[in-house]
Design a protein around this motif. Structure first.
Motif, PDB file in Angstrom:
ATOM      1  N   ARG A  80       7.645 -15.794  17.788  1.00 28.28           N
ATOM      2  CA  ARG A  80       8.924 -15.466  17.127  1.00 28.28           C
ATOM      3  C   ARG A  80      10.065 -15.425  18.134  1.00 28.28           C
ATOM      4  O   ARG A  80      10.968 -14.589  18.036  1.00 28.28           O
ATOM      5  CB  ARG A  80       8.848 -14.117  16.405  1.00 28.28           C
ATOM      6  N   GLN A 111      12.996 -18.370  10.934  1.00 29.95           N
ATOM      7  CA  GLN A 111      12.474 -17.172  10.291  1.00 29.95           C
ATOM      8  C   GLN A 111      13.585 -16.366   9.646  1.00 29.95           C
ATOM      9  O   GLN A 111      14.734 -16.426  10.049  1.00 29.95           O
ATOM     10  CB  GLN A 111      11.725 -16.306  11.311  1.00 29.95           C
ATOM     11  N   ILE A 112      13.192 -15.631   8.602  1.00 26.02           N
ATOM     12  CA  ILE A 112      14.076 -14.642   7.976  1.00 26.02           C
ATOM     13  C   ILE A 112      13.291 -13.351   7.961  1.00 26.02           C
ATOM     14  O   ILE A 112      12.357 -13.202   7.189  1.00 26.02           O
ATOM     15  CB  ILE A 112      14.462 -15.047   6.539  1.00 26.02           C
ATOM     16  N   GLY A 113      13.645 -12.419   8.843  1.00 23.39           N
ATOM     17  CA  GLY A 113      12.867 -11.182   8.948  1.00 23.39           C
ATOM     18  C   GLY A 113      11.449 -11.498   9.362  1.00 23.39           C
ATOM     19  O   GLY A 113      11.217 -12.231  10.321  1.00 23.39           O
ATOM     20  N   ALA A 114      10.477 -10.950   8.608  1.00 20.49           N
ATOM     21  CA  ALA A 114       9.072 -11.199   8.935  1.00 20.49           C
ATOM     22  C   ALA A 114       8.585 -12.513   8.338  1.00 20.49           C
ATOM     23  O   ALA A 114       7.463 -12.925   8.595  1.00 20.49           O
ATOM     24  CB  ALA A 114       8.212 -10.042   8.436  1.00 20.49           C
ATOM     25  N   ALA A 115       9.418 -13.168   7.516  1.00 23.05           N
ATOM     26  CA  ALA A 115       9.009 -14.425   6.885  1.00 23.05           C
ATOM     27  C   ALA A 115       9.231 -15.571   7.857  1.00 23.05           C
ATOM     28  O   ALA A 115      10.334 -15.796   8.330  1.00 23.05           O
ATOM     29  CB  ALA A 115       9.821 -14.666   5.617  1.00 23.05           C
ATOM     30  N   ARG A 116       8.147 -16.285   8.157  1.00 25.74           N
ATOM     31  CA  ARG A 116       8.261 -17.394   9.104  1.00 25.74           C
ATOM     32  C   ARG A 116       8.074 -18.699   8.376  1.00 25.74           C
ATOM     33  O   ARG A 116       7.099 -18.887   7.663  1.00 25.74           O
ATOM     34  CB  ARG A 116       7.213 -17.258  10.194  1.00 25.74           C
ATOM     35  N   HIS A 146      15.908  -9.485   0.080  1.00 26.56           N
ATOM     36  CA  HIS A 146      14.729  -9.331   0.949  1.00 26.56           C
ATOM     37  C   HIS A 146      13.710  -8.376   0.329  1.00 26.56           C
ATOM     38  O   HIS A 146      12.504  -8.608   0.401  1.00 26.56           O
ATOM     39  CB  HIS A 146      15.154  -8.842   2.329  1.00 26.56           C
ATOM     40  N   GLN A 147      14.204  -7.295  -0.287  1.00 24.13           N
ATOM     41  CA  GLN A 147      13.292  -6.351  -0.945  1.00 24.13           C
ATOM     42  C   GLN A 147      12.562  -7.055  -2.100  1.00 24.13           C
ATOM     43  O   GLN A 147      11.340  -6.921  -2.254  1.00 24.13           O
ATOM     44  CB  GLN A 147      14.071  -5.142  -1.484  1.00 24.13           C
ATOM     45  N   GLY A 163       9.776  -9.302  -1.052  1.00 20.43           N
ATOM     46  CA  GLY A 163       8.562  -8.542  -0.767  1.00 20.43           C
ATOM     47  C   GLY A 163       7.801  -8.234  -2.048  1.00 20.43           C
ATOM     48  O   GLY A 163       6.577  -8.391  -2.119  1.00 20.43           O
ATOM     49  N   SER A 189       6.272 -11.401  -3.540  1.00 14.53           N
ATOM     50  CA  SER A 189       5.140 -11.890  -2.749  1.00 14.53           C
ATOM     51  C   SER A 189       3.853 -11.186  -3.177  1.00 14.53           C
ATOM     52  O   SER A 189       2.776 -11.782  -3.170  1.00 14.53           O
ATOM     53  CB  SER A 189       5.402 -11.717  -1.251  1.00 14.53           C
ATOM     54  N   VAL A 213       5.983 -14.171   1.955  1.00 12.10           N
ATOM     55  CA  VAL A 213       7.304 -13.702   1.571  1.00 12.10           C
ATOM     56  C   VAL A 213       8.358 -14.826   1.662  1.00 12.10           C
ATOM     57  O   VAL A 213       9.334 -14.833   0.910  1.00 12.10           O
ATOM     58  CB  VAL A 213       7.639 -12.428   2.402  1.00 12.10           C
ATOM     59  N   ASP A 232      16.800  -9.456  12.405  1.00 13.28           N
ATOM     60  CA  ASP A 232      15.487  -9.822  11.866  1.00 13.28           C
ATOM     61  C   ASP A 232      14.601  -8.589  11.677  1.00 13.28           C
ATOM     62  O   ASP A 232      13.828  -8.519  10.727  1.00 13.28           O
ATOM     63  CB  ASP A 232      14.788 -10.854  12.761  1.00 13.28           C
ATOM     64  N   ILE A 245      15.678  -7.041   8.432  1.00 16.84           N
ATOM     65  CA  ILE A 245      15.242  -7.841   7.276  1.00 16.84           C
ATOM     66  C   ILE A 245      13.745  -7.636   7.040  1.00 16.84           C
ATOM     67  O   ILE A 245      13.292  -7.477   5.909  1.00 16.84           O
ATOM     68  CB  ILE A 245      15.577  -9.336   7.484  1.00 16.84           C
ATOM     69  N   ALA A 246      12.964  -7.618   8.132  1.00 16.06           N
ATOM     70  CA  ALA A 246      11.516  -7.408   8.002  1.00 16.06           C
ATOM     71  C   ALA A 246      11.246  -6.067   7.317  1.00 16.06           C
ATOM     72  O   ALA A 246      10.333  -5.944   6.495  1.00 16.06           O
ATOM     73  CB  ALA A 246      10.847  -7.460   9.372  1.00 16.06           C
ATOM     74  N   GLU A 249      13.286  -4.520   5.183  1.00 13.33           N
ATOM     75  CA  GLU A 249      13.624  -4.671   3.751  1.00 13.33           C
ATOM     76  C   GLU A 249      12.479  -5.374   3.006  1.00 13.33           C
ATOM     77  O   GLU A 249      12.115  -4.994   1.896  1.00 13.33           O
ATOM     78  CB  GLU A 249      14.921  -5.470   3.566  1.00 13.33           C
ATOM     79  N   GLN A 250      11.923  -6.425   3.616  1.00 11.46           N
ATOM     80  CA  GLN A 250      10.810  -7.150   2.978  1.00 11.46           C
ATOM     81  C   GLN A 250       9.614  -6.215   2.794  1.00 11.46           C
ATOM     82  O   GLN A 250       8.976  -6.205   1.736  1.00 11.46           O
ATOM     83  CB  GLN A 250      10.420  -8.365   3.830  1.00 11.46           C
ATOM     84  N   GLY A 292       9.953  -3.858  -0.050  1.00  9.11           N
ATOM     85  CA  GLY A 292       9.635  -4.530  -1.310  1.00  9.11           C
ATOM     86  C   GLY A 292       8.129  -4.596  -1.551  1.00  9.11           C
ATOM     87  O   GLY A 292       7.646  -4.310  -2.646  1.00  9.11           O
ATOM     88  N   VAL A 293       7.384  -4.967  -0.509  1.00  5.96           N
ATOM     89  CA  VAL A 293       5.918  -5.067  -0.638  1.00  5.96           C
ATOM     90  C   VAL A 293       5.332  -3.700  -1.008  1.00  5.96           C
ATOM     91  O   VAL A 293       4.529  -3.573  -1.948  1.00  5.96           O
ATOM     92  CB  VAL A 293       5.286  -5.582   0.688  1.00  5.96           C
TER      93      VAL A 293
END
Lengths: 228, 252
Positions: free
Chosen positions: A73, A110-115, A180-181, A184, A187, A194, B182, B185-186, B188-189, B192-193
Motif C-alpha cells: 500500500r 486504493q480507497i481506504g482499505a479497498a485496494r 464509505h460506510q 462496508g 460488502s 469493499v 486513507d 476512509i478505512a 469509515e469502511q 459499515g462492515v
C-alpha cells in the motif's frame, strides 16, 4: 493543480488512462493492473503494447513494482535497472533493459482499505519519480482509482466524464463518509470486497439516475439492501 | 477536576510521548478533539484535512454522530473551516445569528444546537493542511487565552499529521496527507462492515472498533483494515462484535 487540467479530454478507457498518466508525468509508458486480494491480475491495461512482456513477467515471477505497491500500500520504485546499487527486482532487470526501461515507479490504486490494483510508470531514463512529480503521481493515482470504480460500475462514456469531474471538483461525490460506510455494509450483504461494493453502489446510482451518496444514505438508513 | 493548566500540560505531554513512538493518526487526532471539548468548553470539535485536490475531509471528531459529520462535510461549500483553510487565519465567530456570513452552514449548525463556531488553521510553513473546528452550545465568547489554547491544539494536530509514519516516503507531505486520509476512509469502511454484521449504528460500530483496538493495543487503522479485508481471526471477530453494553466509556 496542473495534473488535473491535463486530464481534460482523456479517453476514459484503461488504455486511455494509462496514456494520459504517462503524458502528464512525462514518462515513456504507464500500466494499470487491477488485482484481486492475493495479487492475481484480473485486468491489465498499458499505454504501449511493448510494456506487455515486462508486465506479464512480474505476475509470472510473483514479484515486481505493481505487486509491491499493491501489497505494501505504498509507492515503490527502482531508480535504475542498469545502476550499480542492488536491484529491488533483479529478476526483471534483463527484460526491462531489453524493453528500453531504465527506471520504474509504482503507486497503489486504493480507497481506504479497498485496494483495486496499481499504477506503474516506466521510463527510459534513470531516476525514480521525486518531488513535485511524485506528488502529481499521488494525485493522479487517486483520480485513476475513482475513474476505474466508475468503469467497473459500467457507466456509459458520458457518465464517466461526469465521474471524472466529480473526482476533480471538490467535493467528490464518492468521497463522502456515508459512501464509505455504505460500501462496508454492502460488502457484507453481498459477500464481496469493499472496492467491488463501491462499484455496485455506483452502478445502482447510474441505474436509478441518482447520486452515489443518495444511494449510500438509503443503505445506511436500512431502507435499501443489496441481495446476491 | 484538574485545572485547565494541568490538563493542557498533560495533553501536550501525552502528545509528545505518542509522537516519538508508532501511533495511529486517527486515534491521536480523535483524542485531541476530545481534549478540545474539555479545555475550551466546546460542545463538539473536529479536525478536517484537505486532500491534494483541496477538498476537506473529516479526519476525527469528538463524537461520531452523523449530523455532526454532516456539518463538517458541508463546509466544502461554505463555513468557518473553509474560510480558515483558504485564508490560513483563525475564524472566531461568536454568533451564528442573522449576521452570519454562511447562509447554508449557519442554519444547519443552529438546528443541531450550536450557537457559535470557531476554526483554526493547521499551518506548516506556507501551506494549510486543514483546520481544527470548535462548535459551541451556549453562547460564550472565546477570550484571548482560549484562542491561544485552540491554536496550540491545532499545531499539535499538524505535528501529528507530519509525524505520521504510516508511509515509507514519510518526508513527502502529499504522501502523508494521502496516508492519513486513507486511514480515515478505512475506518469509515470498517464502521459499515461492523454496523451490518452487528446490526448497530455506525457511531456504535466506531465505539466497538476503538475499544477493541485499545484492548489489544493495536492501531485503529490496522484493525479497521483487518475488518475490511476479513483477516481478523474468528475469536477476534466474535469479541469485536459482542461488545453491547460494554462500550459506554469508549469515547472517553
Amino acid at each position: 493543480m496542473t495534473v488535473i487540467a491535463g486530464l481534460e479530454g482523456t479517453e476514459l478507457t484503461g488504455a486511455g488512462l494509462c496514456a494520459a498518466s504517462a503524458g502528464l508525468l512525462s514518462v515513456d509508458g504507464a500500466a494499470i493492473a487491477l488485482l484481486t486480494g492475493d495479487g492475481v491480475p484480473v485486468a491489465t491495461y498499458r499505454s504501449d503494447p511493448s510494456l506487455q512482456p515486462i508486465e506479464d513477467l512480474q505476475f509470472v515471477l510473483g514479484v515486481g513494482p505493481a505487486l509491491d505497491a499493491y501489497r505494501l500500500r505504498l509507492a515503490v520504485a527502482e531508480p535504475d535497472f542498469a545502476g550499480s546499487a542492488p536491484l529491488r527486482w533483479p529478476g526483471l532487470a534483463r527484460l526491462a533493459l531489453d524493453s528500453g526501461v531504465r527506471s520504474v515507479s509504482a503507486l497503489p490504486l486504493q480507497i481506504g482499505a479497498a485496494r483495486l490494483g496499481a499504477l506503474t510508470l516506466y521510463d527510459g531514463r534513470p531516476g525514480a519519480l521525486e518531488g513535485e512529480r511524485l506528488e502529481d503521481a499521488h494525485v493522479l493515482a487517486g483520480i485513476v482509482t475513482r475513474a476505474l470504480v466508475a468503469m467497473q460500475a459500467g457507466g456509459a462514456g458520458y457518465v464517466l466524464v461526469a465521474e471524472l469531474s466529480d473526482a476533480v471538483l471538490p467535493p467528490g461525490e464518492i468521497d463522502h463518509a456515508e459512501v464509505h460506510q455504505a460500501s462496508g455494509m454492502v460488502s457484507v450483504q453481498l459477500g464481496i470486497d469493499v472496492g467491488d461494493a463501491l462499484a455496485r453502489l455506483r452502478a445502482r446510482a447510474f441505474a436509478d439516475g441518482t447520486t452515489v451518496r443518495q444511494v449510500a444514505v438509503e443503505v445506511l438508513a436500512r431502507r435499501l439492501r443489496f441481495y446476491p | 477536576m484538574a485545572s485547565r493548566e494541568t490538563l493542557l500540560a498533560s495533553t501536550f505531554l501525552t502528545l509528545a510521548d505518542t509522537l516519538v513512538d508508532d501511533f495511529d493518526v486517527v486515534e491521536v487526532l480523535s483524542t485531541l478533539c476530545g481534549r478540545c471539548v474539555e479545555l475550551l468548553g466546546a460542545s463538539a470539535s473536529g479536525i478536517l484535512l484537505a486532500d491534494p485536490r483541496g477538498s476537506l475531509h473529516v479526519m476525527a471528531t469528538s463524537s461520531e454522530q452523523a449530523n455532526l459529520l454532516e456539518l463538517f462535510q458541508i463546509q466544502n461549500e461554505e463555513g468557518p473551516c473553509l474560510d480558515a483553510f483558504r485564508s490560513g487565519r483563525a475564524i472566531v465567530h461568536d454568533d451564528l445569528g442573522a449576521e452570519s456570513p454562511w447562509p447554508h452552514f449557519a442554519p444547519a449548525a443552529r438546528h443541531a444546537g450550536f450557537n457559535a463556531v470557531h476554526a483554526f488553521p493547521m499551518v506548516v510553513r506556507s501551506s494549510v493542511l486543514g483546520t481544527l473546528n470548535l462548535f459551541m452550545g451556549p453562547p460564550r465568547p472565546l477570550v484571548r487565552s482560549d484562542v491561544d489554547v485552540a491554536q496550540a491544539l491545532a499545531h499539535g494536530a499538524t505535528l501529528t499529521v507530519l509525524q505520521n509514519r504510516a508511509t515509507e516516503d514519510s518526508h513527502r507531505l502529499t504522501a502523508q496527507l494521502q496516508g492519513a486520509l486513507d486511514s480515515r476512509i478505512a475506518i469509515e469502511q470498517a464502521k459499515g462492515v461492523i454496523s451490518e454484521l452487528g446490526q448497530v449504528g455506525t457511531d456504535e460500530a466506531f465505539a466497538w472498533l476503538r475499544s477493541f483496538a485499545r484492548n489489544h493495543s493495536r492501531k485503529l487503522t490496522d484493525v479497521a483494515t483487518a475488518v475490511v479485508d476479513r483477516t481478523l481471526g474468528d475469536s477476534e471477530r466474535v469479541e469485536l462484535l459482542h461488545q453491547s453494553g460494554r462500550t459506554g466509556h469508549a469515547g472517553s
